[in-house]
Motif scaffolding. Structure first.
Motif, PDB file in Angstrom:
ATOM      1  N   PRO A   5     -55.075  -2.925 -39.676  1.00 23.32           N
ATOM      2  CA  PRO A   5     -53.743  -2.354 -39.462  1.00 23.32           C
ATOM      3  C   PRO A   5     -53.416  -2.110 -37.995  1.00 23.32           C
ATOM      4  O   PRO A   5     -52.268  -2.209 -37.590  1.00 23.32           O
ATOM      5  CB  PRO A   5     -53.774  -1.028 -40.238  1.00 23.32           C
ATOM      6  CG  PRO A   5     -55.156  -0.854 -40.758  1.00 23.32           C
ATOM      7  CD  PRO A   5     -55.961  -2.075 -40.456  1.00 23.32           C
ATOM      8  N   MET A   6     -54.418  -1.814 -37.158  1.00 14.12           N
ATOM      9  CA  MET A   6     -54.081  -1.479 -35.767  1.00 14.12           C
ATOM     10  C   MET A   6     -55.244  -1.767 -34.830  1.00 14.12           C
ATOM     11  O   MET A   6     -56.389  -1.586 -35.189  1.00 14.12           O
ATOM     12  CB  MET A   6     -53.718   0.020 -35.707  1.00 14.12           C
ATOM     13  CG  MET A   6     -53.125   0.465 -34.394  1.00 14.12           C
ATOM     14  SD  MET A   6     -51.604  -0.467 -33.996  1.00 14.12           S
ATOM     15  CE  MET A   6     -51.397  -0.082 -32.285  1.00 14.12           C
ATOM     16  N   GLN A   7     -54.904  -2.237 -33.642  1.00 13.92           N
ATOM     17  CA  GLN A   7     -55.868  -2.405 -32.547  1.00 13.92           C
ATOM     18  C   GLN A   7     -55.292  -1.680 -31.345  1.00 13.92           C
ATOM     19  O   GLN A   7     -54.064  -1.662 -31.156  1.00 13.92           O
ATOM     20  CB  GLN A   7     -55.994  -3.884 -32.187  1.00 13.92           C
ATOM     21  CG  GLN A   7     -56.795  -4.711 -33.161  1.00 13.92           C
ATOM     22  CD  GLN A   7     -58.281  -4.575 -32.914  1.00 13.92           C
ATOM     23  OE1 GLN A   7     -58.777  -4.837 -31.843  1.00 13.92           O
ATOM     24  NE2 GLN A   7     -58.991  -4.145 -33.944  1.00 13.92           N
ATOM     25  N   GLU A   8     -56.151  -1.159 -30.510  1.00 10.51           N
ATOM     26  CA  GLU A   8     -55.706  -0.357 -29.363  1.00 10.51           C
ATOM     27  C   GLU A   8     -54.702  -1.070 -28.454  1.00 10.51           C
ATOM     28  O   GLU A   8     -53.766  -0.468 -27.937  1.00 10.51           O
ATOM     29  CB  GLU A   8     -56.930  -0.030 -28.515  1.00 10.51           C
ATOM     30  CG  GLU A   8     -57.099   1.460 -28.289  1.00 10.51           C
ATOM     31  CD  GLU A   8     -58.404   1.726 -27.573  1.00 10.51           C
ATOM     32  OE1 GLU A   8     -58.573   1.182 -26.467  1.00 10.51           O
ATOM     33  OE2 GLU A   8     -59.260   2.443 -28.160  1.00 10.51           O
ATOM     34  N   ASN A   9     -54.921  -2.387 -28.273  1.00 11.73           N
ATOM     35  CA  ASN A   9     -54.059  -3.112 -27.317  1.00 11.73           C
ATOM     36  C   ASN A   9     -52.777  -3.674 -27.940  1.00 11.73           C
ATOM     37  O   ASN A   9     -52.059  -4.425 -27.304  1.00 11.73           O
ATOM     38  CB  ASN A   9     -54.861  -4.230 -26.642  1.00 11.73           C
ATOM     39  CG  ASN A   9     -55.424  -5.211 -27.654  1.00 11.73           C
ATOM     40  OD1 ASN A   9     -55.561  -4.881 -28.843  1.00 11.73           O
ATOM     41  ND2 ASN A   9     -55.749  -6.410 -27.212  1.00 11.73           N
ATOM     42  N   TRP A  10     -52.476  -3.341 -29.198  1.00  6.42           N
ATOM     43  CA  TRP A  10     -51.240  -3.853 -29.807  1.00  6.42           C
ATOM     44  C   TRP A  10     -50.096  -2.890 -29.552  1.00  6.42           C
ATOM     45  O   TRP A  10     -50.145  -1.721 -29.971  1.00  6.42           O
ATOM     46  CB  TRP A  10     -51.384  -3.981 -31.331  1.00  6.42           C
ATOM     47  CG  TRP A  10     -52.305  -5.055 -31.792  1.00  6.42           C
ATOM     48  CD1 TRP A  10     -52.839  -6.072 -31.051  1.00  6.42           C
ATOM     49  CD2 TRP A  10     -52.795  -5.220 -33.124  1.00  6.42           C
ATOM     50  NE1 TRP A  10     -53.642  -6.857 -31.840  1.00  6.42           N
ATOM     51  CE2 TRP A  10     -53.630  -6.360 -33.116  1.00  6.42           C
ATOM     52  CE3 TRP A  10     -52.620  -4.533 -34.321  1.00  6.42           C
ATOM     53  CZ2 TRP A  10     -54.276  -6.822 -34.253  1.00  6.42           C
ATOM     54  CZ3 TRP A  10     -53.260  -4.987 -35.460  1.00  6.42           C
ATOM     55  CH2 TRP A  10     -54.080  -6.125 -35.428  1.00  6.42           C
ATOM     56  N   PRO A  11     -49.015  -3.383 -28.916  1.00 13.03           N
ATOM     57  CA  PRO A  11     -47.836  -2.519 -28.821  1.00 13.03           C
ATOM     58  C   PRO A  11     -47.207  -2.352 -30.208  1.00 13.03           C
ATOM     59  O   PRO A  11     -47.390  -3.205 -31.074  1.00 13.03           O
ATOM     60  CB  PRO A  11     -46.890  -3.310 -27.921  1.00 13.03           C
ATOM     61  CG  PRO A  11     -47.636  -4.498 -27.423  1.00 13.03           C
ATOM     62  CD  PRO A  11     -48.827  -4.691 -28.298  1.00 13.03           C
ATOM     63  N   VAL A  12     -46.495  -1.262 -30.399  1.00  9.93           N
ATOM     64  CA  VAL A  12     -45.714  -1.083 -31.631  1.00  9.93           C
ATOM     65  C   VAL A  12     -44.262  -0.895 -31.210  1.00  9.93           C
ATOM     66  O   VAL A  12     -43.984   0.010 -30.406  1.00  9.93           O
ATOM     67  CB  VAL A  12     -46.167   0.172 -32.409  1.00  9.93           C
ATOM     68  CG1 VAL A  12     -45.335   0.334 -33.682  1.00  9.93           C
ATOM     69  CG2 VAL A  12     -47.658   0.098 -32.733  1.00  9.93           C
TER      70      VAL A  12
END
Ligand code: BGC
Length: 508
Positions: free
Chosen positions: A349-356
Motif C-alpha cells: 500500500p505505501m513506500q516512503e518515497n511515494w508521493p500522495v
C-alpha cells in the motif's frame, strides 16, 4: 551509395566468416519468421539528429532544459550534435540497408518543421531535410515508418503547460496536417505518438524526464488523457482527409514491461501484477483497442475511490465524453508496442518515497527484479526473455487478434564496444520468444523493430549507456559508425528468417 552498401555488407560478411566460422552443430530456433514479416530498426529525432539550431530549427523542451540544466543528464551531455544524423543521414540509410531490413522507424522533430510549434510558419529547410531522407530511404527500397511525436515537444508549448492543456490536441492536429500534406506522398506508415505512459509518468508526474513538471497523480493523467485525444484526432484527420488518396496506415505505440507476480501462488501478488499491466498499458490500450473503449473499469474505479478518500471533489483521472470514447475506439491500424524488460510485483500500500497522490501510490505495488535476471547497464533493464512472450499473450488475451501487433522497439543497453555478445543473445532470446508467441500462443505479431539502429542520446542517461546495433564514436567529429556483432547477427536473422543461436558464439 550502392557501392558503400556493398562494401559494408562485404565487411560484415568477411568479419563474421573470418572470426566466427560456423560450428558443425548449430542450434536453431524451431520456428522461422513468416515470409512477409516486417523486420526493421528504430531511432528517434532528438536522440540522433543533433543540428539543434541548424537550418532554422526551433527549440524543443529537451534543448531548452538541458541548456539551462547541463547537469540533468548522467554525463552532463545534451542533444546538440548527438550522432549528427542531420548531416549524416545518407550514412544512416546505408547502415539500415546493410542490415537487410526493409523498414526504418524514425521520428520527425516537430521544431524542425514548425520552429514555433504552431503552423503559421513552416521551416522550408526542415521540410527539405526530411524529404531528402525519405527519398533516400525509398531509393534503397526501405519503407519509412514515421513517428510524429517522440518526447520532443516544441518549447513554446510549455508556457501553456504542455500536454496538460487540452489545446495541445488542436496544435497536434495542425502539426500532423502539415506533415501529412508535405510528406504523405513518400510516407505510408505513420506512428502518432511514442509511449504516452513513459512520457507522461516521467515528464509530468516526476522530475525524471523533461519537461520536469513533477506534478504526480494529476499532471501525468492529464497528459495521458490529452495525448490519447490528440492521437485519436490525428487518426481521424488522416483517415478522413488523407488516407483516401495517400493510402497509408496509422497507429499508436505504447510501452510495457511485463509485470510478473512475485509469488504466483499469492493472490495479492497476482492482482498487483494485473493492476500494473492495466494501469501502465491498459490505460492507453483499452480506450483504443478494447471492444467497449474508455479507460479500464478497474483503473477508473481505483483512481476514483482514492481521489475521494484523498479529499478531491472529482477523480484525478479525467473523464472522456461518449463522443470521445467512440472516436478513440478502433483508432489504430496496428498495436504498436515497445518492450524492454520485466519486473516482479507484490502488493504494497505505501513506500516512503511515494508521493500522495501519484501513479505509484495509485498502483500500490512494490516492483523489483529477480536477481537471476542480468542487468548490463540501465538499472531498469533486467533481461528476462520469457516476459516478452507473456506480454504479447497478455495483449492478445485482452484485445484479440484482429489488430496486428508491431513491436516498434526492443533492445538492451550496455556500456559500449563492438563485441556486444550480450546484445547478440538478447536479440536471439527475445526473438525466439516472439516466435513462440506467434506459433504457440496465436499472437498476431507482424513486425519487429530493433532499438536502436545506432548508439544515441539516451535521455537522462546521456551517452553513458548504449543501445545501438552500430557503434557511434561520439569523440570523433565525424561521429563515425561501426557495425557491432549484434548488427552482424541481426542481419543473419533477417536474411535466414531464423535464429541460429551459435552463429556468433562468445569465445570460450
Ligand atoms: C524510448 C526510447 C529510448 C528507449 C531506451 C524507450 O522508452 O522510446 O526513446 O531510447 O526506451 O531507453
Amino acid at each position: 551509395m550502392r557501392n558503400s552498401v556493398i562494401m559494408l555488407v562485404c565487411l560484415l560478411t568477411t568479419f563474421s566468416v573470418l572470426h566466427f566460422p560456423q560450428l558443425a552443430a548449430s542450434r536453431y530456433s524451431n520456428y522461422t519468421f513468416p515470409d512477409n514479416f516486417m523486420f526493421g530498426v528504430a531511432s528517434a529525432a532528438f536522440q540522433i539528429e543533433g543540428g539543434w539550431n541548424a537550418g532554422g530549427r526551433g527549440e524543443s523542451v529537451w534543448d531548452t532544459y538541458l541548456h539551462e540544466h547541463p547537469d540533468f543528464t548522467a554525463d552532463n551531455s545534451n542533444g546538440d550534435i548527438a550522432a549528427d544524423s542531420y548531416n549524416k543521414y545518407k550514412q544512416d540509410v546505408i547502415m539500415v540497408e546493410s542490415l537487410g531490413v526493409k523498414y526504418y522507424r524514425l521520428s520527425i522533430s516537430w521544431s524542425r518543421i514548425l520552429p514555433r510549434g504552431t503552423d503559421n510558419y513552416v521551416n522550408k529547410e526542415g521540410v527539405n531535410y526530411y524529404r531528402s531522407l525519405f527519398k533516400e530511404l525509398l531509393k534503397a527500397n526501405i519503407t519509412p515508418v514515421v513517428t510524429l511525436f517522440h518526447f520532443d515537444l516544441p518549447t513554446p508549448f510549455m508556457d501553456l503547460g504542455g500536454w496538460t492543456n487540452p489545446v495541445m490536441v488542436d496544435y497536434f492536429e495542425d502539426y500532423a496536417r502539415i506533415v501529412f500534406t508535405l510528406f504523405g506522398d513518400l510516407v505510408k506508415l505513420w506512428n502518432t505518438i511514442n509511449e504516452p505512459h513513459v512520457y507522461c509518468l516521467h515528464g509530468y508526474g516526476s522530475d525524471y524526464f523533461v519537461p520536469v513538471l513533477n506534478f504526480p497523480g494529476i499532471a501525468d493523467y492529464l497528459c495521458s488523457h490529452y495525448l490519447l485525444l490528440g492521437h485519436s484526432r490525428v487518426y481521424h484527420l488522416y483517415d478522413k482527409h488523407f488516407r483516401p488518396h495517400q493510402k497509408g496506415k496509422i497507429f499508436l505505440t505504447c510501452e510495457a514491461f511485463y509485470a510478473e507476480p512475485k509469488d504466483k501462488n499469492n493472490i495479492t501478488d497476482v492482482e498487483a501484477a494485473e493492476r500494473v499491466l492495466q494501469l501502465r498499458l491498459g490505460l492507453y490500450a483499452h480506450p483504443v483497442f478494447s471492444e467497449n473503449g474508455d479507460y479500464p473499469e478497474t483503473v477508473r474505479k481505483r483512481i476514483n475511490e482514492l481521489s475521494i478518500i484523498q479529499g478531491y471533489k472529482r477523480s484525478r483521472l479525467p473523464v472522456f465524453t461518449q463522443e470521445e470514447i467512440k472516436l478513440l475506439k478502433g483508432s489504430s491500424d496496428f498495436f504498436g508496442i515497445n518492450h524492454y524488460t520485466s519486473a516482479l510485483m507484490s502488493s504494497c500500500p505505501m513506500q516512503e518515497n511515494w508521493p500522495v497522490p501519484s501513479i505509484d501510490h495509485d498502483l500500490g505495488v512494490f516492483m523489483e527484479t529477480d536477481p537471476s535476471w542480468p542487468i548490463y547497464a540501465s538499472d531498469w533493464l533486467a533481461v528476462y526473455p520469457p516476459g516478452f512472450r507473456k506480454l504479447l499473450s497478455w495483449i492478445t488475451k485482452n484485445y484479440g487478434t484482429k489488430i496486428p501487433i508491431i513491436v516498434t522497439e526492443n533492445g538492451m543497453s550496455d556500456y559500449g564496444g563492438i563485441n556486444d555478445y550480450n546484445r547478440v543473445s538478447y536479440f536471439n532470446e527475445y526473438l525466439e520468444q516472439l516466435l513462440l508467441a506467434i506459433y504457440e500462443d496465436g499472437c498476431n505479431v507482424i513486425g519487429y523493430f530493433a532499438w536502436s539502429l545506432m548508439d544515441d542520446f539516451e535521455w537522462r542517461d546521456g551517452y553513458s549507456v548504449k543501445f545501438g546495433l552500430f557503434h557511434v564514436d561520439f569523440d570523433s567529429p565525424e561521429r563515425s559508425r561501426t557495425p557491432k556483432l549484434s548488427a552482424i547477427n541481426f542481419r543473419e536473422i533477417v536474411r535466414t528468417k531464423r535464429i541460429n543461436f551459435d552463429y556468433l558464439k562468445r569465445p570460450e
